[in-house]
Design a protein around this motif. Structure first.
Motif, PDB file in Angstrom:
ATOM      1  N   THR A 196       0.838  -1.205   0.000  1.00  0.00           N
ATOM      2  CA  THR A 196       0.000   0.000   0.000  1.00  0.00           C
ATOM      3  C   THR A 196       0.870   1.252   0.000  1.00  0.00           C
ATOM      4  O   THR A 196       1.776   1.392   0.822  1.00  0.00           O
ATOM      5  N   VAL A 197       0.603   2.164  -0.936  1.00  0.00           N
ATOM      6  CA  VAL A 197       1.393   3.394  -1.048  1.00  0.00           C
ATOM      7  C   VAL A 197       0.552   4.648  -0.860  1.00  0.00           C
ATOM      8  O   VAL A 197       1.094   5.743  -0.673  1.00  0.00           O
ATOM      9  N   ALA A 198      -0.786   4.530  -0.918  1.00  0.00           N
ATOM     10  CA  ALA A 198      -1.661   5.692  -0.726  1.00  0.00           C
ATOM     11  C   ALA A 198      -3.060   5.187  -0.413  1.00  0.00           C
ATOM     12  O   ALA A 198      -3.426   4.057  -0.776  1.00  0.00           O
ATOM     13  N   SER A 199      -3.871   6.012   0.249  1.00  0.00           N
ATOM     14  CA  SER A 199      -5.241   5.617   0.584  1.00  0.00           C
ATOM     15  C   SER A 199      -6.088   6.848   0.845  1.00  0.00           C
ATOM     16  O   SER A 199      -5.567   7.952   1.083  1.00  0.00           O
ATOM     17  N   ARG A 200      -7.410   6.647   0.793  1.00  0.00           N
ATOM     18  CA  ARG A 200      -8.361   7.727   1.075  1.00  0.00           C
ATOM     19  C   ARG A 200      -9.615   7.109   1.682  1.00  0.00           C
ATOM     20  O   ARG A 200     -10.092   6.066   1.226  1.00  0.00           O
ATOM     21  N   SER A 201     -10.153   7.768   2.709  1.00  0.00           N
ATOM     22  CA  SER A 201     -11.378   7.295   3.361  1.00  0.00           C
ATOM     23  C   SER A 201     -12.558   8.160   2.945  1.00  0.00           C
ATOM     24  O   SER A 201     -12.395   9.350   2.651  1.00  0.00           O
ATOM     25  N   ASP A 202     -13.750   7.560   2.939  1.00  0.00           N
ATOM     26  CA  ASP A 202     -14.988   8.271   2.640  1.00  0.00           C
ATOM     27  C   ASP A 202     -14.908   9.018   1.302  1.00  0.00           C
ATOM     28  O   ASP A 202     -15.329  10.165   1.172  1.00  0.00           O
ATOM     29  N   ALA A 203     -14.351   8.353   0.302  1.00  0.00           N
ATOM     30  CA  ALA A 203     -14.110   8.994  -0.991  1.00  0.00           C
ATOM     31  C   ALA A 203     -15.337   8.918  -1.886  1.00  0.00           C
ATOM     32  O   ALA A 203     -16.184   8.024  -1.768  1.00  0.00           O
ATOM     33  N   GLY A 204     -15.393   9.883  -2.809  1.00  0.00           N
ATOM     34  CA  GLY A 204     -16.443   9.920  -3.814  1.00  0.00           C
ATOM     35  C   GLY A 204     -16.084  10.956  -4.856  1.00  0.00           C
ATOM     36  O   GLY A 204     -15.300  11.875  -4.596  1.00  0.00           O
ATOM     37  N   GLY A 205     -16.642  10.827  -6.070  1.00  0.00           N
ATOM     38  CA  GLY A 205     -16.338  11.776  -7.123  1.00  0.00           C
ATOM     39  C   GLY A 205     -14.907  11.613  -7.619  1.00  0.00           C
ATOM     40  O   GLY A 205     -14.389  10.504  -7.729  1.00  0.00           O
TER      41      GLY A 205
END
Length: 248
Positions: A196-205
């Motif tokens: 894993t090199v990057a992540s985002r929570s509660d994403a959309g659009g």
């Protein structure tokens, strides 16, 4: 009979000539005394001046704004001064990493906990690549954001065709927020070999996932561990486009 007498007189001391050595000795002693006094005065005066100069330097250290203002600019100050006497800013090292380019993947496949064998809606996964149309790819629907307890996640695996330097990934998702998404990279298409090199929570659009530093890899996995709600009251994620950015 006459007696011729002699008048008694005090004996005349024998003539002792003056001894000039005593006078010279007195003169020399006097000169030495004067020299000692002058030397002592000179030492006392020099000490007082040195102490005063030291106190003055301690009160106004060299390099303080007041000291610089009172004198001429130093050679260093003159060298660093810009136009009209303004100090030039310190040079900033240019970034060593070149601006990212859009990279084209050679394929995109659905990916599940067991790899490519159990991905959701595998027949339409290639739609997320540039030129794949506007329909995109959607995961299967689940009764909860965590896949109804059936599995740990779902996603898409992109093959870049060769090892590239990845700097970021751009996603076009459905409008509803709620997706937890991760970017994993590696050189073999297996979950255990991807990091894993990057992540985002509660994403959309539109979601831009930028790496903290470029990573060399051939495979890019877009992995979802939580799903957003859909209009039917269930949960699934829709991906319309995936773009990898970096250097070939």
């Amino acid at each position: 009979m006459s007696v011729t007498g002699t008048r008694g007189t005090s004996p005349v001391p024998p003539f002792t000539p003056n001894r000039p050595g005593k006078k010279w000795r007195a003169v020399v002693i006097g000169l030495i005394a004067v020299f000692v006094l002058l030397a002592g005065y000179d030492l006392v005066s020099s000490g007082a001046l040195t102490s005063k100069a030291t106190s003055s330097r301690a009160a106004s250290p060299s390099g303080s704004p007041r000291a610089v203002a009172a004198g001429k600019p130093t050679a260093t100050a003159r060298a660093s001064a810009g136009p009209a006497g303004r100090a030039s800013p310190s040079p900033v090292a240019s970034a060593s990493t070149p601006a990212p380019q859009q990279l084209t993947a050679v394929s995109a496949v659905a990916f599940g906990p067991d790899g490519t064998s159990d991905g959701d809606n595998a027949d339409v996964a290639s739609r997320v690549l540039p030129g794949g149309g506007s329909a995109g790819w959607a995961s299967a629907w689940y009764t909860t954001p965590e896949f109804g307890g059936l599995q740990s996640g779902t996603g898409l695996l992109l093959d870049m065709g060769q090892t590239v330097s990845v700097q970021g990934v751009r996603l076009e998702l459905g409008d509803s927020p709620g997706a937890d998404v991760h970017v994993l990279l590696g050189n073999t298409p297996e979950m255990d070999s991807l990091s894993t090199v990057a992540s985002r929570s509660d994403a959309g659009g539109t979601v831009a996932l930028t790496l903290s530093a470029p990573v060399s890899a051939r495979y890019v996995l877009i992995w979802f561990t939580s799903l957003p709600p859909d209009s039917a009251g269930t949960y699934q994620v829709t991906v319309y486009n995936v773009t990898v950015q970096g250097q070939p």
